[in-house]
Design an enzyme around this catalytic site. Structure first.
Site, mmCIF file in Angstrom:
data_model
loop_
_atom_site.group_PDB
_atom_site.id
_atom_site.type_symbol
_atom_site.label_atom_id
_atom_site.label_comp_id
_atom_site.label_asym_id
_atom_site.label_seq_id
_atom_site.Cartn_x
_atom_site.Cartn_y
_atom_site.Cartn_z
ATOM 1 C CD GLU A 272 101.258 -29.855 -31.188
ATOM 2 O OE1 GLU A 272 101.714 -30.997 -30.393
ATOM 3 O OE2 GLU A 272 100.260 -29.667 -31.429
ATOM 4 C CG HIS B 235 100.844 -31.682 -25.871
ATOM 5 N ND1 HIS B 235 99.979 -31.698 -24.954
ATOM 6 C CD2 HIS B 235 100.224 -31.286 -27.023
ATOM 7 C CE1 HIS B 235 98.758 -31.651 -25.350
ATOM 8 N NE2 HIS B 235 98.957 -31.271 -26.609
ATOM 9 C CG ASP C 262 94.597 -24.796 -26.101
ATOM 10 O OD1 ASP C 262 95.239 -25.114 -27.084
ATOM 11 O OD2 ASP C 262 93.184 -25.266 -26.172
#
Length: 430
Positions: A280, A283, A368
């Site tokens: 997260e 991002h 990822d």
């Protein structure tokens, strides 16, 4: 363009989008059923056959339900437009209010209430039948209707003033009203990014500070390594509504916060939670959020400019089954133009959907890889496997359906890509 030609064009695009959606949905159903009897080789030691079959059955049920709701939506769209539904609503509201801003706001409210009433049984069935059938619904009927009341009141408190300002700009700001409206809408979106985590979300869920000192220390160490400053780590009581688990980053500027579903914390080990959070944070650090905001703002500017043109065209109204009020003063039809545009736009832009999916999947791969750089890739793989199992996400989606719709890569592709990051250096372009 004549109104007849626009009506034909609308029907053609609607029929095309329906055909493509049903074709993709049928592909998804057949593909998932065909692979239901065996767990994919990559997951055979991690996921039991019973869990794989539950995911397959859940996916098929959701796909069938989505096709049903799609058909209902198409019928309602035709009823609202070509069969005169909006024309009837307009005439009824006009009879009560006369022309002017009161009529336009009344039209918006009437359409919203009717649409909400139609959507209610569909939402109820999804929550208390479909989700409950597979053990995901934790919501009570009381909470369901409390959420409905809160969201309705909140939508009115926030949405109606915004609509009023937009309609006022459409009426008073001349031919470039759409640019001023875009500035207002963009500012509103940025304001919501700030207010959502601290004002709006707490109206629906309880957020408590993360109390696990060991986990907090691990997470704070990760944030220090990646250079991320947060206003807090919070646990959300998602379990009162659903058994699904997740974690997310929300807020903007000084209101940034990290939120974990309590269901996620109950399921994952601390090192797996750290890996999920690293994804997260990826991002954020890779500017995916900013890039999405920029794209949304750019697209909205184009669409508002298009609306600025269409609202002056008589064929836009009559081609969608509406006879504008007071033809000598089209400003009385601004609210109707907004509603028609909102209804018609998804039909004409449907085939562009894969562009958004492609970008989103690219961002997921990058996040990822970011997580694999700052945590152990095996931990993220382990966490993803648990999340796929707990959320009953199919491991065998139809490739074409997935490419068209899915914002996240298929499980097999995503995990294989993650494992490959351990074998090669990771670089980022920012």
């Amino acid at each position: 363009m004549s109104s007849f030609a626009f009506s034909v064009l609308f029907i053609v695009f609607l029929a095309t989008s329906l055909s493509v959606r049903f074709w993709l949905g049928s592909r998804q159903i057949r593909h998932v059923i065909a692979h239901r009897s065996a767990v994919p080789a990559e997951f055979v030691e991690k996921i039991q056959l019973s869990a794989h079959q539950k995911a397959a059955d859940y996916t098929v049920a959701k796909t069938k339900f989505s096709l049903f709701t799609l058909l209902v939506s198409a019928v309602l769209l035709i009823c609202f437009t070509l069969l005169g539904g909006l024309q009837w609503i307009s005439a009824t509201v006009f009879g009560w209010t006369g022309s002017g801003m009161l009529y336009q706001m009344g039209l918006v409210v009437a359409f919203a209430l009717i649409s909400g009433a139609i959507d209610l049984p569909i939402a109820y069935y999804k929550q208390f039948v479909l989700e409950a059938r597979y053990g995901f619904n934790k919501m009570t009927h009381k909470l369901f209707f409390a959420d409905l009341l809160k969201s309705t009141l909140l939508g009115a408190a926030i949405g109606l003033p915004l609509i009023w300002v937009i309609l006022l700009l459409m009426e008073k700001s001349g031919d470039i009203w759409w640019f001023y409206a875009w500035l207002v809408w963009s500012g509103f979106q940025l304001l919501m990014l700030i207010l959502f985590p601290t004002v709006i979300a707490p109206l629906f869920n309880k957020f408590t500070p993360l109390t696990d000192d060991s986990l907090r220390s691990r997470i704070e160490g990760l944030m220090q390594r990646v250079g991320f400053a947060s206003k807090g780590l919070f646990v959300m009581d998602g379990s009162k509504r659903s058994a699904h688990g997740n974690a997310y980053f929300s807020g903007f500027g000084a209101s940034k916060r990290i939120v974990f579903f309590d269901t996620l914390l109950a399921r994952l080990a601390p090192h797996e939670i750290e890996a999920v959070l690293a994804h997260e944070l990826g991002h954020f650090k890779l500017k995916h959020i900013v890039k999405r905001i920029v794209v949304i703002f750019a697209v909205s500017l184009v669409f508002l400019a298009l609306l600025g043109y269409l609202k002056q065209q008589l064929w836009f109204f009559t081609g969608l089954g509406v006879i504008p009020l007071l033809l000598t003063d089209l400003s009385n039809n601004n609210a109707m133009a907004l509603i028609l545009f909102m209804l018609a736009l998804p039909i004409f832009t449907f085939m562009l959907s894969p562009l958004s999916s492609i970008t989103s999947r690219k961002h997921e791969f990058e996040a990822d890889a970011f997580a694999a750089k700052y945590t152990n890739a095996d931990d993220l793989v382990a966490a993803l496997v648990k999340l796929y199992e707990d959320n009953a996400s199919t491991l065998t989606p139809d490739p074409l359906h997935s490419a068209f719709y899915d914002s996240h890569p298929p499980a097999t592709v995503r995990i294989n890509r993650l494992l490959a990051t351990k074998l090669e250096p990771v670089t980022f372009n920012g």
